[in-house]
Design a protein around this motif. Structure first.
Motif, PDB file in Angstrom:
ATOM      1  N   VAL A   1      32.552  42.949  36.233  1.00  0.00           N
ATOM      2  CA  VAL A   1      33.990  43.785  37.181  1.00  0.00           C
ATOM      3  C   VAL A   1      33.547  43.757  38.594  1.00  0.00           C
ATOM      4  O   VAL A   1      35.221  42.285  39.086  1.00  0.00           O
ATOM      5  CB  VAL A   1      33.954  45.338  36.801  1.00  0.00           C
ATOM      6  CG1 VAL A   1      35.175  45.927  38.388  1.00  0.00           C
ATOM      7  CG2 VAL A   1      33.036  45.581  36.091  1.00  0.00           C
ATOM      8  N   ASP A   2      32.759  42.818  39.200  1.00  0.00           N
ATOM      9  CA  ASP A   2      32.801  42.195  39.976  1.00  0.00           C
ATOM     10  C   ASP A   2      33.343  40.873  40.519  1.00  0.00           C
ATOM     11  O   ASP A   2      33.880  40.033  41.070  1.00  0.00           O
ATOM     12  CB  ASP A   2      32.269  42.293  41.430  1.00  0.00           C
ATOM     13  CG  ASP A   2      31.606  43.733  41.370  1.00  0.00           C
ATOM     14  OD1 ASP A   2      32.105  44.699  41.954  1.00  0.00           O
ATOM     15  OD2 ASP A   2      30.253  44.216  41.896  1.00  0.00           O
ATOM     16  N   ALA A   3      32.412  40.042  39.508  1.00  0.00           N
ATOM     17  CA  ALA A   3      33.037  38.982  39.040  1.00  0.00           C
ATOM     18  C   ALA A   3      34.831  38.758  38.476  1.00  0.00           C
ATOM     19  O   ALA A   3      34.816  37.621  39.281  1.00  0.00           O
ATOM     20  CB  ALA A   3      32.336  38.122  38.509  1.00  0.00           C
ATOM     21  N   GLU A   4      34.528  39.217  37.795  1.00  0.00           N
ATOM     22  CA  GLU A   4      36.399  39.117  37.522  1.00  0.00           C
ATOM     23  C   GLU A   4      37.447  39.411  38.260  1.00  0.00           C
ATOM     24  O   GLU A   4      38.540  39.010  38.356  1.00  0.00           O
ATOM     25  CB  GLU A   4      36.610  39.757  36.595  1.00  0.00           C
ATOM     26  CG  GLU A   4      35.848  39.323  35.244  1.00  0.00           C
ATOM     27  CD  GLU A   4      36.337  40.137  33.990  1.00  0.00           C
ATOM     28  OE1 GLU A   4      37.421  40.640  33.991  1.00  0.00           O
ATOM     29  OE2 GLU A   4      35.410  40.277  32.323  1.00  0.00           O
ATOM     30  N   ARG A   5      37.008  39.934  39.025  1.00  0.00           N
ATOM     31  CA  ARG A   5      38.481  40.794  40.884  1.00  0.00           C
ATOM     32  C   ARG A   5      37.926  39.733  41.777  1.00  0.00           C
ATOM     33  O   ARG A   5      38.575  39.265  41.953  1.00  0.00           O
ATOM     34  CB  ARG A   5      37.431  42.002  41.572  1.00  0.00           C
ATOM     35  CG  ARG A   5      38.174  42.264  42.496  1.00  0.00           C
ATOM     36  CD  ARG A   5      37.782  43.800  43.129  1.00  0.00           C
ATOM     37  NE  ARG A   5      37.235  44.625  41.905  1.00  0.00           N
ATOM     38  CZ  ARG A   5      36.027  45.787  42.605  1.00  0.00           C
ATOM     39  NH1 ARG A   5      35.676  45.285  43.320  1.00  0.00           N
ATOM     40  NH2 ARG A   5      36.035  45.818  41.623  1.00  0.00           N
ATOM     41  N   LEU A   6      37.089  39.108  41.745  1.00  0.00           N
ATOM     42  CA  LEU A   6      36.606  37.093  42.722  1.00  0.00           C
ATOM     43  C   LEU A   6      38.127  36.506  41.943  1.00  0.00           C
ATOM     44  O   LEU A   6      38.372  35.931  43.055  1.00  0.00           O
ATOM     45  CB  LEU A   6      35.018  36.900  42.636  1.00  0.00           C
ATOM     46  CG  LEU A   6      34.719  38.060  43.929  1.00  0.00           C
ATOM     47  CD1 LEU A   6      32.495  37.343  43.836  1.00  0.00           C
ATOM     48  CD2 LEU A   6      35.071  37.869  45.364  1.00  0.00           C
ATOM     49  N   LEU A   7      37.130  36.217  40.259  1.00  0.00           N
ATOM     50  CA  LEU A   7      38.372  35.850  39.744  1.00  0.00           C
ATOM     51  C   LEU A   7      39.452  35.502  39.890  1.00  0.00           C
ATOM     52  O   LEU A   7      40.682  34.608  39.860  1.00  0.00           O
ATOM     53  CB  LEU A   7      38.064  35.459  38.756  1.00  0.00           C
ATOM     54  CG  LEU A   7      36.676  34.841  37.595  1.00  0.00           C
ATOM     55  CD1 LEU A   7      36.692  34.920  36.276  1.00  0.00           C
ATOM     56  CD2 LEU A   7      36.414  33.351  38.442  1.00  0.00           C
TER      57      LEU A   7
ATOM     58  N   ALA B   1      39.096  30.957  33.079  1.00  0.00           N
ATOM     59  CA  ALA B   1      37.942  31.300  34.125  1.00  0.00           C
ATOM     60  C   ALA B   1      37.442  32.171  33.231  1.00  0.00           C
ATOM     61  O   ALA B   1      36.376  32.165  33.731  1.00  0.00           O
ATOM     62  CB  ALA B   1      38.946  32.110  35.155  1.00  0.00           C
ATOM     63  N   ARG B   2      38.026  33.609  32.991  1.00  0.00           N
ATOM     64  CA  ARG B   2      37.332  34.314  32.132  1.00  0.00           C
ATOM     65  C   ARG B   2      36.670  34.386  30.664  1.00  0.00           C
ATOM     66  O   ARG B   2      35.467  35.021  30.971  1.00  0.00           O
ATOM     67  CB  ARG B   2      38.347  36.008  32.184  1.00  0.00           C
ATOM     68  CG  ARG B   2      39.018  35.709  33.195  1.00  0.00           C
ATOM     69  CD  ARG B   2      39.817  37.733  32.951  1.00  0.00           C
ATOM     70  NE  ARG B   2      39.868  38.236  33.547  1.00  0.00           N
ATOM     71  CZ  ARG B   2      41.614  39.710  33.889  1.00  0.00           C
ATOM     72  NH1 ARG B   2      41.971  38.854  32.834  1.00  0.00           N
ATOM     73  NH2 ARG B   2      41.197  39.748  34.851  1.00  0.00           N
ATOM     74  N   ALA B   3      37.040  32.761  30.420  1.00  0.00           N
ATOM     75  CA  ALA B   3      36.752  32.471  29.340  1.00  0.00           C
ATOM     76  C   ALA B   3      35.628  31.815  29.232  1.00  0.00           C
ATOM     77  O   ALA B   3      33.983  31.177  29.030  1.00  0.00           O
ATOM     78  CB  ALA B   3      37.719  31.899  28.482  1.00  0.00           C
ATOM     79  N   ALA B   4      35.155  31.147  30.973  1.00  0.00           N
ATOM     80  CA  ALA B   4      34.276  30.622  31.435  1.00  0.00           C
ATOM     81  C   ALA B   4      33.326  30.987  32.270  1.00  0.00           C
ATOM     82  O   ALA B   4      32.376  30.132  32.372  1.00  0.00           O
ATOM     83  CB  ALA B   4      35.176  28.846  32.416  1.00  0.00           C
ATOM     84  N   LEU B   5      33.623  32.774  32.127  1.00  0.00           N
ATOM     85  CA  LEU B   5      32.744  33.094  33.312  1.00  0.00           C
ATOM     86  C   LEU B   5      30.617  33.126  32.253  1.00  0.00           C
ATOM     87  O   LEU B   5      29.889  33.042  33.592  1.00  0.00           O
ATOM     88  CB  LEU B   5      33.221  34.383  33.260  1.00  0.00           C
ATOM     89  CG  LEU B   5      32.012  35.404  34.250  1.00  0.00           C
ATOM     90  CD1 LEU B   5      32.245  34.533  36.282  1.00  0.00           C
ATOM     91  CD2 LEU B   5      33.176  36.556  34.328  1.00  0.00           C
ATOM     92  N   ASP B   6      31.072  32.884  30.832  1.00  0.00           N
ATOM     93  CA  ASP B   6      29.879  33.313  31.085  1.00  0.00           C
ATOM     94  C   ASP B   6      28.681  31.251  31.171  1.00  0.00           C
ATOM     95  O   ASP B   6      27.989  32.549  31.134  1.00  0.00           O
ATOM     96  CB  ASP B   6      29.436  34.103  29.265  1.00  0.00           C
ATOM     97  CG  ASP B   6      29.816  35.271  29.404  1.00  0.00           C
ATOM     98  OD1 ASP B   6      29.767  36.001  30.272  1.00  0.00           O
ATOM     99  OD2 ASP B   6      30.500  36.069  28.364  1.00  0.00           O
ATOM    100  N   THR B   7      29.822  31.172  30.820  1.00  0.00           N
ATOM    101  CA  THR B   7      29.260  29.590  30.947  1.00  0.00           C
ATOM    102  C   THR B   7      28.979  29.130  32.495  1.00  0.00           C
ATOM    103  O   THR B   7      27.765  28.673  31.924  1.00  0.00           O
ATOM    104  CB  THR B   7      30.137  28.716  30.637  1.00  0.00           C
ATOM    105  OG1 THR B   7      30.529  28.320  29.042  1.00  0.00           O
ATOM    106  CG2 THR B   7      29.663  27.257  30.551  1.00  0.00           C
ATOM    107  N   LEU B   8      29.732  29.625  33.458  1.00  0.00           N
ATOM    108  CA  LEU B   8      29.708  29.263  34.650  1.00  0.00           C
ATOM    109  C   LEU B   8      27.801  29.732  35.420  1.00  0.00           C
ATOM    110  O   LEU B   8      27.220  29.816  35.982  1.00  0.00           O
ATOM    111  CB  LEU B   8      30.026  29.624  35.137  1.00  0.00           C
ATOM    112  CG  LEU B   8      31.504  28.650  35.655  1.00  0.00           C
ATOM    113  CD1 LEU B   8      32.815  29.721  35.966  1.00  0.00           C
ATOM    114  CD2 LEU B   8      31.072  27.937  35.967  1.00  0.00           C
ATOM    115  N   ALA B   9      28.006  31.370  33.942  1.00  0.00           N
ATOM    116  CA  ALA B   9      26.665  32.196  34.625  1.00  0.00           C
ATOM    117  C   ALA B   9      24.799  31.528  34.062  1.00  0.00           C
ATOM    118  O   ALA B   9      24.066  32.514  34.579  1.00  0.00           O
ATOM    119  CB  ALA B   9      26.703  33.404  34.082  1.00  0.00           C
TER     120      ALA B   9
END
Length: 95
Positions: free
Chosen positions: A7-13, A37-45
């Motif tokens: 939730v925090d990461a998506e808020r930053l996105l 950005a949401r689709a790439a979040l797991d790849t970034l992590a």
């Protein structure tokens, strides 16, 4: 990723996408950019997965060591003073 951290990461996105749209003067499609950005979040992590696991273990260990108010004072034998204070508060409220 834990739900609260996601939730925090998506808020930053969302904030980053809004800023990018503002800087581009509205020429950038915010909805498309946010979806990417949401689709790439797991790849970034992924590159930080090991460090994130260590971080969450440390959070869990810290939480396991914390006691509630009742547990802490029950262990220290403060039950009687708390009971007296509670009865006095009720008596004062009734009076």
């Amino acid at each position: 990723m834990r739900d609260s951290h996601r939730v925090d990461a998506e808020r930053l996105l969302v904030t980053a996408v809004e800023e990018e749209v503002r800087r581009s003067g509205g020429r950038t499609d915010g909805a498309v950019l946010l979806a990417r950005a949401r689709a790439a979040l797991d790849t970034l992590a992924e590159p930080a997965a090991e460090e994130y696991a260590a971080y969450t273990r440390a959070l869990d260990e810290a939480a396991a060591g914390q006691q509630t108010f009742a547990q802490r004072y029950a262990r220290e034998g403060a039950g009687t003073p708390l009971l007296v204070a509670g009865v006095a508060a009720v008596a004062a409220a009734v009076a």
